[in-house]
Scaffold this motif. Structure first.
Motif, PDB file in Angstrom:
ATOM      1  N   UNK A   9       0.871  -1.184   0.000  1.00 27.87           N
ATOM      2  CA  UNK A   9       0.000   0.000   0.000  1.00 27.87           C
ATOM      3  C   UNK A   9       0.898   1.220   0.000  1.00 27.87           C
ATOM      4  N   UNK A  10       0.683   2.108  -0.964  1.00 31.98           N
ATOM      5  CA  UNK A  10       1.566   3.268  -1.086  1.00 31.98           C
ATOM      6  C   UNK A  10       1.003   4.526  -0.420  1.00 31.98           C
ATOM      7  N   UNK A  11      -0.310   4.677  -0.406  1.00 29.90           N
ATOM      8  CA  UNK A  11      -0.929   5.876   0.157  1.00 29.90           C
ATOM      9  C   UNK A  11      -1.417   5.583   1.569  1.00 29.90           C
ATOM     10  N   UNK A  12      -0.888   6.324   2.531  1.00 29.84           N
ATOM     11  CA  UNK A  12      -1.182   6.053   3.942  1.00 29.84           C
ATOM     12  C   UNK A  12      -1.429   7.350   4.706  1.00 29.84           C
ATOM     13  N   UNK A  13      -2.187   7.223   5.784  1.00 29.87           N
ATOM     14  CA  UNK A  13      -2.396   8.331   6.714  1.00 29.87           C
ATOM     15  C   UNK A  13      -1.917   7.901   8.088  1.00 29.87           C
ATOM     16  N   UNK A  14      -0.998   8.667   8.652  1.00 25.29           N
ATOM     17  CA  UNK A  14      -0.439   8.375   9.970  1.00 25.29           C
ATOM     18  C   UNK A  14      -0.830   9.472  10.950  1.00 25.29           C
TER      19      UNK A  14
END
Length: 381
Positions: A9-14
């Motif tokens: 998964x390349x698009x992430x929210x941290x």
């Protein structure tokens, strides 16, 4: 740097809470370290640790900066429904302090030359409480979460000073609200991470009476955590995140002695989407309070020690939050030193050979933990 992993998964929210020790996430974003690993990361500011926990648990956040005991508490189902979580990287050590209100300190005789000192300040407060048993209500102190090092360090300080639980009331307050609550008189003191203790002292509304590094030296404070399901189902993505964050921690290792880095970090942290420091009075030269040690990198520092996890279980047990063995099987799931070693080796960093250690003995090279009262703790306890 060469991309080491092929993230599922390349698009992430941290997620992060606006504290100085959110720096590794912010540096990884601003320096392009996430991008170098093929990750498009959005950092999302959250007001509280409960929000961080819940949003990671429900998948709203893919991972987050967390207070060190929170992945373990979440896995045990303390404070919310049980959601197994995993940490393979400690992001920081130190950075917490206990601050008492100026009006309270004016009521008892404490030689300010002794501040901040856990033994002197704790004993002075204990003697004050003995002398004024007629207080209409217990001393009200705040921590950021009942499942935090802040909470356990505050209780440790009180207990070491001989202050009983009936003499104080400990409540939860979000970190960014601490200084305002102290100023209003709603609380008499707090234990929180930086920069909130420094800002309370700069405003004159409070005084730092001990750093928590003096109570628990070389102790994990913030960690990077994901759900165990995320770690298992997206192992390459998880390792890519850990790689970028460990590189960020390494960049930060000399930030307090490198004025150029300090200024750069302040400019990043000062941005509205991060800590919004522009109007706080906290300049780059005051970003790190010398009274409150804080560190981000080291072979032992970044290690997710299972022995420290077991000690957290002991604190939970002592405060009647949980009952069970200190060598709980969940320690193997929550703390993943094997993943830390894998990432560190790929970056050329050394790591400890063991997953646990004797806590409190200081270590052969001074990189071990130490307790203010000289206690020793082993997992067999």
């Amino acid at each position: 740097m060469t991309r080491l992993y092929q993230a599922e998964q390349q698009t992430l929210t941290l997620g992060f809470v606006p504290l100085l020790d959110a720096a590794p996430l912010i540096v990884a974003k601003e320096l392009g370290l996430f991008a170098a690993q093929g990750l498009d990361v959005t950092l999302q500011r959250e007001a509280s640790w409960a929000s961080i926990r819940d949003k990671v648990a429900f998948g709203v956040l893919d991972g987050a900066q967390m207070i060190a005991p929170l992945p373990l508490a979440s896995s045990l189902g303390l404070g919310a429904a049980a959601v197994p979580m995993t940490t393979a990287l400690v992001l920081s050590s130190g950075g917490n302090a206990i601050t008492l209100s100026t009006p309270l300190l004016q009521q008892f005789d404490l030689d300010t030359a002794l501040l901040p000192c856990p033994l002197a300040s704790g004993k002075a407060l204990q003697q004050y409480l003995q002398q004024v048993p007629q207080r209409q209500q217990p001393l009200r102190l705040a921590t950021v979460s009942p499942y935090s090092c802040h909470h356990y360090q505050l209780h440790y300080w009180l207990s070491t000073a001989g202050i009983s639980a009936r003499q104080v009331e400990v409540i939860g307050v979000a970190p960014a609200a601490m200084a305002a609550q102290l100023e209003s008189g709603a609380i008499d003191g707090f234990c929180v991470g930086e920069p909130w203790s420094s800002l309370a002292q700069l405003s004159g509304h409070g005084r730092i009476v001990t750093s928590c590094d003096q109570l628990w030296h070389n102790w994990q404070e913030k960690v990077f955590a994901v759900t165990t399901e995320f770690a298992n189902s997206k192992p390459q993505c998880h390792l890519a995140l850990l790689t970028a964050l460990l590189q960020a921690c390494h960049w930060l290792h000399d930030v307090q002695s490198n004025s150029d880095k300090t200024v750069q970090l302040w400019h990043w942290l000062a941005q509205p989407q991060y800590l919004a420091l522009a109007d706080s009075g906290l300049t780059s030269s005051r970003l790190f309070n010398p009274v409150i040690p804080q560190a981000f990198f080291g072979a032992a520092l970044n290690m997710p020690w299972r022995s420290q996890g077991a000690f957290m279980l002991q604190q939970m047990r002592q405060l009647q939050q949980w009952q069970g063995p200190l060598n709980h099987p969940l320690l193997q799931q929550v703390y993943r030193p094997d993943l830390y070693r894998q990432v560190a080796a790929n970056l050329g960093f050394s790591t400890p050979a063991t997953d646990s250690r004797l806590e409190g003995d200081g270590g052969l090279n001074g990189d071990g933990s130490r307790f203010s009262d000289g206690m020793l703790f082993g997992m067999q306890a």
